[in-house]
Scaffold this motif. Structure first.
Motif, mmCIF file in Angstrom:
data_model
loop_
_atom_site.group_PDB
_atom_site.id
_atom_site.type_symbol
_atom_site.label_atom_id
_atom_site.label_comp_id
_atom_site.label_asym_id
_atom_site.label_seq_id
_atom_site.Cartn_x
_atom_site.Cartn_y
_atom_site.Cartn_z
ATOM 1 N N UNK A 155 0.625 -1.319 -0.099
ATOM 2 C CA UNK A 155 -0.054 0.013 0.017
ATOM 3 C C UNK A 155 0.960 1.354 -0.151
ATOM 4 N N UNK A 156 2.031 1.205 0.617
ATOM 5 C CA UNK A 156 2.888 2.537 0.726
ATOM 6 C C UNK A 156 4.071 2.434 -0.090
ATOM 7 N N UNK A 157 4.109 1.439 -1.102
ATOM 8 C CA UNK A 157 5.327 1.345 -1.954
ATOM 9 C C UNK A 157 5.500 2.718 -2.693
ATOM 10 N N UNK A 185 -0.105 7.984 -6.595
ATOM 11 C CA UNK A 185 -1.529 7.374 -6.556
ATOM 12 C C UNK A 185 -1.691 6.934 -5.067
ATOM 13 N N UNK A 186 -0.667 6.935 -4.266
ATOM 14 C CA UNK A 186 -0.841 6.163 -2.771
ATOM 15 C C UNK A 186 -1.939 7.209 -2.014
ATOM 16 N N UNK A 214 2.346 9.741 7.705
ATOM 17 C CA UNK A 214 2.378 8.770 8.929
ATOM 18 C C UNK A 214 0.896 8.844 9.711
ATOM 19 N N UNK A 215 0.372 9.902 9.648
ATOM 20 C CA UNK A 215 -0.935 9.809 10.168
ATOM 21 C C UNK A 215 -1.881 9.034 9.667
ATOM 22 N N UNK A 216 -1.863 9.185 8.237
ATOM 23 C CA UNK A 216 -2.670 8.178 7.143
ATOM 24 C C UNK A 216 -2.466 6.763 7.669
#
Length: 462
Positions: A414-416, A422-423, A428-430
């Motif tokens: 998901x965080x690639x 497009x992420x 970091x809060x997300x």
């Protein structure tokens, strides 16, 4: 900056000779023996009295008179509230410390060297000191980039002060400006490390013999063992003890990987909200962990741990960005160091380049864009962390561990950073919110610390 394995800070609850509170503007004298009242374990760090191992006599160490131009040159540092007034003679200052402490060099960064100062009569009580050679106004070393500029040094102190009350960041205790060549006791304490080290220590040696050299001493708490060493050697086999050469070590388990990732993400998320913070250099050497023996590791099998016996601390804010309470922005204009973006052979160097694309949005600008708050860079470093940790984990024990590994792989995808445009997770809060939602969707309503009050506090910080 990688910090060598070392013994974590013990509670300073006993009568300690030469232990004294950090002096304030109202301090007139400090007794040689201070009984440090032990605080409840749940007291927030911001309400605790900060303690220093500074020898009492150091308050009266001989000061050095400098010309008015040098004083003006040092003003960005001298006006900071946690920098002690005046400029101390380095030899006089070091003599007082070495009279009470055994000193050893444990790490070397781009600018500063890190020392462990342990009381001779009780090495379980010690402090960590970072000594940074400062770039002089004129003369020898004034044009070299190997010494810290006054601006960069004052930014580092301001950053330490700004983050000091946020859980997950190193405890800053005091700062001192010193003058003169490196004293012989510190030179001897540095020699074993420097003889075995690489290029960074050679820069340090260059500054040691200059009779007019200015230095900044930063006193901090110990943060534990950096992840770079943990990945090579494993965690110490006995909680609260420094790693020994004959210790039986193990690779990190998948639950320890999850605990570390969660702790770093949570610390970054809180600092994002409170200080618009980006670390911008969060490689494994800048994440330290300690194992706490009296807290059971009941971390559960979900993406958010229930409780953990690992304490994670983020260190070294040399390249970081933050907003102070007066809305001043602190940052390092990284584009001034092209070599930072030219490294090869490790994903760490790729992260620097991706981070530059994130900050500049792929377009070169005449003005530096590094002032802007772009929390997506924290996501890039969290991807780096998960990539590194998942690459070296112990064999999974049972179906729950296998499922946790699968879930963490999903988070990594998901965080690639290659998909950053497009992420949907842009801070970091997300990521913390995403992990909480995953926990709720699974029906696991336990929270870190197993406390509804703590859960509410963490959520409010997001």
């Amino acid at each position: 900056m990688a910090v060598a394995a070392r013994q974590p800070l013990r509670p300073l609850s006993e009568n300690v000779a030469v232990l004294c509170p950090v002096p304030t503007a109202n301090t007139t004298c400090i007794e040689k023996t201070v009984k440090a009242k032990e605080e409840p374990s749940k007291t927030p760090r911001s309400t605790k009295k900060r303690l220093s191992l500074r020898p009492e006599e150091e308050l009266s160490a001989s000061t050095v008179s400098v010309d008015e131009a040098t004083t003006r040159h040092l003003q960005p540092l001298l006006r900071l509230k946690d920098v002690n007034p005046g400029i101390k003679n380095f030899a006089s200052w070091a003599k007082l410390w070495t009279a009470h402490c055994n000193i050893s060099k444990i790490a070397q960064g781009s600018y500063g060297a890190v020392f462990r100062l342990a009381l001779r009569n009780d090495e379980g009580k010690y402090t960590i000191g970072k000594i940074i050679p400062l770039r002089p106004r004129t003369g020898l070393g004034s044009r070299t980039c190997d010494y810290a500029s006054i601006s960069d040094a004052s930014n580092e102190v301001s950053m330490l002060i700004r983050l000091n009350d946020i859980p997950g960041y190193v405890e800053f205790r005091s700062a001192e400006i010193l003058h003169g060549p490196l004293p012989k006791p510190l030179f001897l304490a540095s020699k074993p490390f420097d003889d075995a080290s690489e290029e960074e220590s050679k820069k340090w040696v260059m500054a040691t013999k200059n009779s007019d050299q200015l230095w900044l001493f930063l006193e901090m708490s110990d943060a534990g063992t950096d992840l770079e060493q943990v990945m090579d050697k494993g965690l110490p086999n006995k909680p609260g003890l420094q790693q020994q050469s004959d210790a039986t070590v193990s690779v990190l388990t998948i639950r320890e990987v999850r605990d570390i990732f969660w702790s770093v993400a949570k610390a970054l998320a809180v600092a994002e909200k409170k200080a618009s913070f980006e670390h911008r250099d969060l490689h494994l050497g800048n994440i330290c962990i300690q194992k706490i023996g009296d807290i059971p590791n009941d971390s559960g099998s979900g993406l958010v741990p229930v409780t953990t016996n690992l304490v994670v601390t983020i260190i070294d804010y040399t390249l970081s960005r933050a907003t102070l309470e007066d809305q001043t922005t602190l940052c390092n204009h990284l584009s001034k160091d092209p070599a930072l973006f030219q490294g090869q052979g490790d994903i760490q160097y790729e992260v620097y380049r991706w981070m530059k694309r994130m900050v500049t949005n792929g377009k070169p600008r005449t003005k530096s864009p590094w002032n802007a708050f772009v929390p997506l860079t924290n996501v890039a470093w969290l991807y780096h962390l998960l990539f590194k940790l998942l690459d070296k984990t112990a064999p999974h024990q049972g179906p729950e561990d296998k499922e946790l590994s699968r879930l963490l792989q999903v988070v990594k995808e998901e965080i690639d950073i290659k998909k950053y445009k497009t992420c949907p997770l842009t801070s970091a809060r997300d990521i913390v919110r995403y992990l909480h939602r995953s926990r709720e969707a699974s029906g696991d309503h336990e929270v870190v610390g197993n406390s509804d009050a703590e859960s509410t506090e963490v959520s409010s910080r997001m």
